[in-house]
Design a protein around this motif. Structure first.
Motif, mmCIF file in Angstrom:
data_model
loop_
_atom_site.group_PDB
_atom_site.id
_atom_site.type_symbol
_atom_site.label_atom_id
_atom_site.label_comp_id
_atom_site.label_asym_id
_atom_site.label_seq_id
_atom_site.Cartn_x
_atom_site.Cartn_y
_atom_site.Cartn_z
ATOM 1 N N THR A 89 26.114 89.408 55.166
ATOM 2 C CA THR A 89 26.316 87.957 55.060
ATOM 3 C C THR A 89 25.055 87.323 54.483
ATOM 4 O O THR A 89 25.133 86.407 53.657
ATOM 5 C CB THR A 89 26.676 87.341 56.424
ATOM 6 O OG1 THR A 89 27.751 88.088 56.987
ATOM 7 C CG2 THR A 89 27.097 85.888 56.294
ATOM 8 N N SER A 105 24.862 78.146 51.257
ATOM 9 C CA SER A 105 23.891 77.517 50.357
ATOM 10 C C SER A 105 24.009 76.004 50.435
ATOM 11 O O SER A 105 25.106 75.449 50.598
ATOM 12 C CB SER A 105 24.155 77.957 48.916
ATOM 13 O OG SER A 105 23.941 79.343 48.787
ATOM 14 N N GLY A 112 30.376 87.154 45.937
ATOM 15 C CA GLY A 112 29.853 86.804 47.255
ATOM 16 C C GLY A 112 30.118 85.336 47.540
ATOM 17 O O GLY A 112 29.213 84.552 47.813
ATOM 18 N N GLU A 134 34.912 88.202 47.173
ATOM 19 C CA GLU A 134 34.278 88.132 48.493
ATOM 20 C C GLU A 134 34.744 89.339 49.305
ATOM 21 O O GLU A 134 35.938 89.554 49.470
ATOM 22 C CB GLU A 134 34.643 86.820 49.203
ATOM 23 C CG GLU A 134 34.267 86.746 50.665
ATOM 24 C CD GLU A 134 32.797 87.061 50.955
ATOM 25 O OE1 GLU A 134 31.917 86.427 50.359
ATOM 26 O OE2 GLU A 134 32.543 87.961 51.783
ATOM 27 N N ASP A 168 34.973 94.439 47.334
ATOM 28 C CA ASP A 168 33.550 94.705 47.129
ATOM 29 C C ASP A 168 33.290 94.634 45.626
ATOM 30 O O ASP A 168 34.070 95.189 44.840
ATOM 31 C CB ASP A 168 33.236 96.112 47.670
ATOM 32 C CG ASP A 168 31.746 96.366 47.762
ATOM 33 O OD1 ASP A 168 31.041 96.174 46.748
ATOM 34 O OD2 ASP A 168 31.294 96.759 48.846
ATOM 35 N N ILE A 169 32.196 93.989 45.246
ATOM 36 C CA ILE A 169 31.917 93.851 43.817
ATOM 37 C C ILE A 169 31.785 95.223 43.146
ATOM 38 O O ILE A 169 32.087 95.373 41.956
ATOM 39 C CB ILE A 169 30.647 92.995 43.567
ATOM 40 C CG1 ILE A 169 30.394 92.778 42.074
ATOM 41 C CG2 ILE A 169 29.427 93.574 44.239
ATOM 42 C CD1 ILE A 169 31.517 92.093 41.351
ATOM 43 N N GLY A 221 26.168 85.130 44.626
ATOM 44 C CA GLY A 221 25.661 84.638 45.916
ATOM 45 C C GLY A 221 25.322 85.780 46.851
ATOM 46 O O GLY A 221 25.383 85.616 48.065
HETATM 47 C C1 LIG Z 1 24.360 84.743 51.380
HETATM 48 S S1 LIG Z 1 26.130 84.721 51.495
HETATM 49 C C2 LIG Z 1 26.482 83.511 50.213
HETATM 50 C C3 LIG Z 1 27.787 82.814 50.409
HETATM 51 C C4 LIG Z 1 28.038 81.632 49.460
HETATM 52 N N1 LIG Z 1 28.079 82.059 48.074
HETATM 53 C C5 LIG Z 1 26.945 80.605 49.618
HETATM 54 O O1 LIG Z 1 26.129 80.464 48.711
HETATM 55 O O2 LIG Z 1 26.915 79.942 50.665
HETATM 56 C C6 LIG Z 1 26.552 86.277 50.764
HETATM 57 C C7 LIG Z 1 28.039 86.562 50.667
HETATM 58 O O3 LIG Z 1 28.224 87.767 49.896
HETATM 59 C C8 LIG Z 1 29.261 88.542 50.496
HETATM 60 N N2 LIG Z 1 29.041 89.943 50.087
HETATM 61 C C9 LIG Z 1 28.054 90.766 50.510
HETATM 62 N N3 LIG Z 1 28.139 91.945 49.884
HETATM 63 C C10 LIG Z 1 29.190 91.859 49.023
HETATM 64 C C11 LIG Z 1 29.770 92.761 48.081
HETATM 65 N N4 LIG Z 1 29.272 94.004 47.913
HETATM 66 N N5 LIG Z 1 30.823 92.358 47.346
HETATM 67 C C12 LIG Z 1 31.347 91.100 47.522
HETATM 68 N N6 LIG Z 1 30.839 90.205 48.408
HETATM 69 C C13 LIG Z 1 29.769 90.573 49.148
HETATM 70 C C14 LIG Z 1 29.070 88.287 51.984
HETATM 71 O O4 LIG Z 1 30.234 88.611 52.720
HETATM 72 C C15 LIG Z 1 28.716 86.799 52.003
HETATM 73 O O5 LIG Z 1 29.867 85.998 52.086
#
Ligand SMILES: C[S@@+](CC[C@H](N)C(=O)[O-])C[C@H]1O[C@@H](n2cnc3c(N)ncnc32)[C@H](O)[C@@H]1O
Length: 242
Positions: free
Chosen positions: A30, A36, A62, A86, A118-119, A134
């Motif tokens: 997370t 943000s 993300g 996400e 997952d990306i 993100g």
């Molecule tokens: C720091 S948060 C940012 C959330 C939002 N973009 C913001 O700025 O508030 C990181 C996000 O990336 C997602 N995430 C982490 N690893 C990921 C991956 N490998 N693929 C897709 N999403 C991922 C997490 O579940 C989380 O929701």
């Protein structure tokens, strides 16, 4: 914490509460305890460029509870498309529901897709003009960061832009974490620095975020840039010393 997050619904709890609960479940992926800030969201999306006659294809990675998705939606045009990836199924579900609720997202609902994935699993079939990231890179290993960067590079068009953030104070954090975590942080930072070196780099500091962050904009060499939406972005760039 797990049951609390599982019971949350968009109507009963705000995105901030859900985000904090998900951070409690898994802070590593997370990456933060709060979404943000609006200022960071603006900084990461203000270089979205749009020509008058070409539809933009935008990827967000993300997406969390949509802090950046809303800022992107506020800037895109009537032909542009937005794909939000996400990994967390509860956050993806929340964001899907938000498309029907949030005015900026609702205005483009037919052209927004939420992918719970997952990306690393993104097929390289699509190509994007803009990628807004993100992800909490500092929590990833060097290999994870390199693999994600390779995926992003593979789906970014020549001349396209990637924006992402990194939190300030990494050196201070390094003093308090264990050796293994410190090695991860440094390896990930190294991988990102090598990745950035292949692009034109712009960076601004956003103090009004928790924690304060750098907003990076990387422009891929290649095709000429389309007109900028608002002329912002590179004009507000700081000298990059780190
Ligand atoms: C720091 S948060 C940012 C959330 C939002 N973009 C913001 O700025 O508030 C990181 C996000 O990336 C997602 N995430 C982490 N690893 C990921 C991956 N490998 N693929 C897709 N999403 C991922 C997490 O579940 C989380 O929701």
């Amino acid at each position: 914490m797990m049951n609390l997050a599982a019971r949350m619904s968009p109507t009963r709890f705000g995105g901030h509460a859900l985000f904090a609960a998900e951070a409690g479940r898994d802070l590593r992926t997370t990456g933060a305890i709060a979404p943000s800030s609006p200022r960071l969201a603006r900084a990461l999306t203000e270089s979205i460029a749009r020509s008058t006659d070409t539809a933009l294809s935008i990827l967000e990675v993300g997406a969390g509870t949509g802090a950046l998705s809303r800022a992107i939606a506020a800037r895109i045009g009537p032909e542009d498309t937005l794909t939000c990836v996400e990994r967390n199924p509860r956050l993806a579900e929340y964001l899907r529901a938000e498309i029907g609720v949030d005015p900026a997202l609702r205005a483009h609902a037919e052209r927004i897709v939420i992918c719970q994935a997952d990306i690393a699993d993104l097929p390289a079939t699509e190509q994007y003009d803009v990628i807004v990231v993100g992800l909490p890179f500092a929590n990833f290993t060097e290999n994870e960061t390199r693999a994600i960067c390779a995926t992003l590079d593979g789906v970014l068009k020549p001349g396209g832009r990637i924006t992402y953030f990194s939190y300030l104070g990494g050196a201070a954090v390094d003093r308090f974490v264990g050796d293994r975590h410190r090695q991860h942080r440094r390896g990930s930072a190294r991988a990102l620095a090598e990745f950035r070196a292949r692009f034109r780099q712009d960076r601004i500091t956003v103090w009004t975020n928790f924690p304060p962050a750098y907003a990076w904009t990387l422009t891929k060499p290649g095709a000429a840039q389309p007109d900028q939406v608002d002329g912002a972005g590179s004009a507000r760039t700081e000298p990059i010393t780190a």
